[in-house]
Structures are given as C-alpha cells and as structure tokens.
Design a protein around this motif. Sequence first.
Motif, PDB file in Angstrom:
ATOM      1  N   ALA A 236      -5.635   6.443  -2.500  1.00  0.00           N
ATOM      2  CA  ALA A 236      -5.388   7.452  -1.466  1.00  0.00           C
ATOM      3  C   ALA A 236      -4.354   8.469  -1.937  1.00  0.00           C
ATOM      4  CB  ALA A 236      -4.934   6.776  -0.174  1.00  0.00           C
TER       5      ALA A 236
ATOM      6  N   GLY B  42      -9.582   6.971   1.583  1.00  0.00           N
ATOM      7  CA  GLY B  42      -8.606   6.927   2.663  1.00  0.00           C
ATOM      8  C   GLY B  42      -8.635   8.107   3.610  1.00  0.00           C
TER       9      GLY B  42
ATOM     10  N   THR C  38       0.188   3.735   6.130  1.00  0.00           N
ATOM     11  CA  THR C  38       0.008   2.389   5.584  1.00  0.00           C
ATOM     12  C   THR C  38       0.764   1.372   6.441  1.00  0.00           C
ATOM     13  OG1 THR C  38       1.906   2.646   4.090  1.00  0.00           O
ATOM     14  CG2 THR C  38      -0.241   3.305   3.239  1.00  0.00           C
TER      15      THR C  38
ATOM     16  N   ALA D 287      -5.578   0.378  -2.978  1.00  0.00           N
ATOM     17  CA  ALA D 287      -5.992   1.394  -2.013  1.00  0.00           C
ATOM     18  C   ALA D 287      -4.921   2.463  -1.846  1.00  0.00           C
ATOM     19  CB  ALA D 287      -6.299   0.741  -0.667  1.00  0.00           C
TER      20      ALA D 287
ATOM     21  N   ALA E 134       0.833  -1.204   0.000  1.00  0.00           N
ATOM     22  CA  ALA E 134       0.000   0.000   0.000  1.00  0.00           C
ATOM     23  C   ALA E 134       0.866   1.251   0.000  1.00  0.00           C
ATOM     24  CB  ALA E 134      -0.933  -0.002   1.206  1.00  0.00           C
TER      25      ALA E 134
ATOM     26  N   ALA F   2      -4.373   3.727   4.128  1.00  0.00           N
ATOM     27  CA  ALA F   2      -4.600   2.724   3.089  1.00  0.00           C
ATOM     28  C   ALA F   2      -3.986   1.408   3.522  1.00  0.00           C
ATOM     29  CB  ALA F   2      -3.999   3.180   1.754  1.00  0.00           C
TER      30      ALA F   2
END
Length: 337
Positions: free
Chosen positions: A315, A285, A129, A311, A34, A295
């Motif tokens: 974001a 996010g 993340t 994701a 991520a 994320a």
Amino acid sequence: MTGDDSVNSGDEVTSGGGDADRHYDAVVIGGGSAGLSGALTLARARRSVLVIDAGRPRNAPAPHMHGYLGHDGVPPSELLATGRAEVTRYGAEVVRDVVVAAERLPDGEGFRVVRKEGAPVVARRLLVTTGLVDELPPVPGVAERWGREVLHCPYCHGWEVASRPIGVLSTGPLAVHQALLWRQWSEDITLFRHTGPEPTDEEYEQLAARGIAVVDGEVAGLDVTDDRLTGVRLAGGRVLACEAVVVQPRFTARAEFLAGLGLDATGMKAADQVIGTYVAADPDGATEVPGVRVAGNVADPKGQVIAVAAAGVRAAAAINADLIADDVRRAVAARRV
C-alpha cells in the motif's frame, strides 16, 4: 493470534506532539506491523511521514508471535520496538494518540486528521492500518485466557498446544471447520455445541471419521488450576479436561473515524452469517475514497503478522506512486505558468 495492527505501549513512542495543521506527505493511522512497514517504505522514499498509534494492540495477550520468517517466537512488543526505531531512523515521526476523525480538505487536495490529544494535522494521503477488535464469546474465563490457552489461529499457536486435549467452542458456522482444522495438531479434539448450529449429517460423519467428539449443551465456563486451563465446564456441572480452547471471535474493524469520509466497514459473511467487518479495498489497499488506502487486519481480518506487514509495504508503494504522479502534475502546471 493473527496480525498485529497496533503497537504495545513503550517509551519509544512519544505522546501528542506536532503543530496545528502541520503538513505531511502521508499520515499512517495505526502503528503495528502493517503501519510501521508502510511508514518505513514511505520514509525510505524520502516522504514526510507521521504515524499515529492508539496503543491498542490486537495481539497484546500473546507472549510470542509465530510464522514470521526470521522472527519466529519473538514477542510482538519486541518486533514493534525494533520497527519504530527503524522508522524514526529514516525521519518518520511516531506519536501516541487516537484519531477521532478524518475529513477531506475543502480544496480536495488532501485530508485533515483530527486527534484526541494532539493538534490536527494535514496529509496528502492516508494509510489506515488500525486493525480490528476480537469480540469474544461471553463465556466466563474466555477473555481472561485469550491469547494464552484460548486461541483462534492454529498457524499462530497450534504447535504450542500440539497433542494436548483441545476443545472447540461452537458459536457460529465455522465451528466444524475449526474442529477439522485443529485435528491436524492434536488427536484429542472435542467440539462443544454450545450455542452454535447443529452439524449436518455430512459434518457429523466427517467429525466421526476424524475421531472428534461432539458434546451437546452450553458451556458455563472454563476451569483454571494454578493459572493453567484444565477443563471446560458445562451448564449441568460436568467438566471435560481441556488444555486449550478454540473460539471464533467476531472481527470488528476499527474504522469508525472514517465515517466523515463516507467510508464504512463491510460485513464479512460465512454461511450467510456476518462474522465480522472490514474495509473493502483492492490488492494495493485502495478504497473507494481516492487518496485513502488500507492495509492489515482492518482490510484482511485473517492476515497474520507477516502478511499484514507485506500489505503495508504494498500500500505504501502505491501511495508513493500516487504522490509522484501528483508531483509531476503540479510541476507541469507550474512550468506552464
């Protein structure tokens, strides 16, 4: 195993580094799929980006990852090494360090990120993340075999243990669901009641209809022969043959350092029981703290690698849009002076 939100150790990641209060458009906290996907998106948008990675990978025990189109069967460390090379090629920095705190600047225009080893840095936006920690049932042998024959996600590892005898260790409200789910991959499924709740009459009927055995009593440990799982040992000494064991970890978001921003993790429930925590956010996010987006598994505990990577991109695109709006606002204000 599910999504990877922190990278494995490797020579590609530098340690510490950075000048005191060095400024970036975005600081990404967490260097897994991520985080690196978000950093890549931001770097390609010509933003100054710093990735701070603690080096605590969720999926480190897993030898391979699955379900990522074009990368199925690739070791997680290999994917992330490639990702780091791509990110740095576009000018982003990746450092090995632990973020201990994040706080908003006095003027409200950004954030100060405090690190354990390196100097603090300043960011206009934060992308968190950091993933989560899988808290495993305290059964001897479970932690040692985690990611090998002790599993959680069938979409990650079901194919690799298909048609083998599989035990499901019940410790919470999702055990029956897990047993019925894993039945797709094997006809030899055993539900070990252990410390979990007793199935309802309807659930017993479902289990019986699918040929899933239910064994009462607590599990004392796992039997291993020649470094391979061979059985599940009950407290009374009885051993049932198993080549894989399914567990339900408690998912705990790595978000303690966000407390200084007033951002706390939220409990995730199943059947009125908390089975983990996550940081709540909208689909892009955005958290309740303006300028901070999340994320990956820190926001979506069930996300696989491909999902958390996507994701991160989403974001990051939202962060870039935020920064563009801020750039325009500043330019207009300067023009009016």
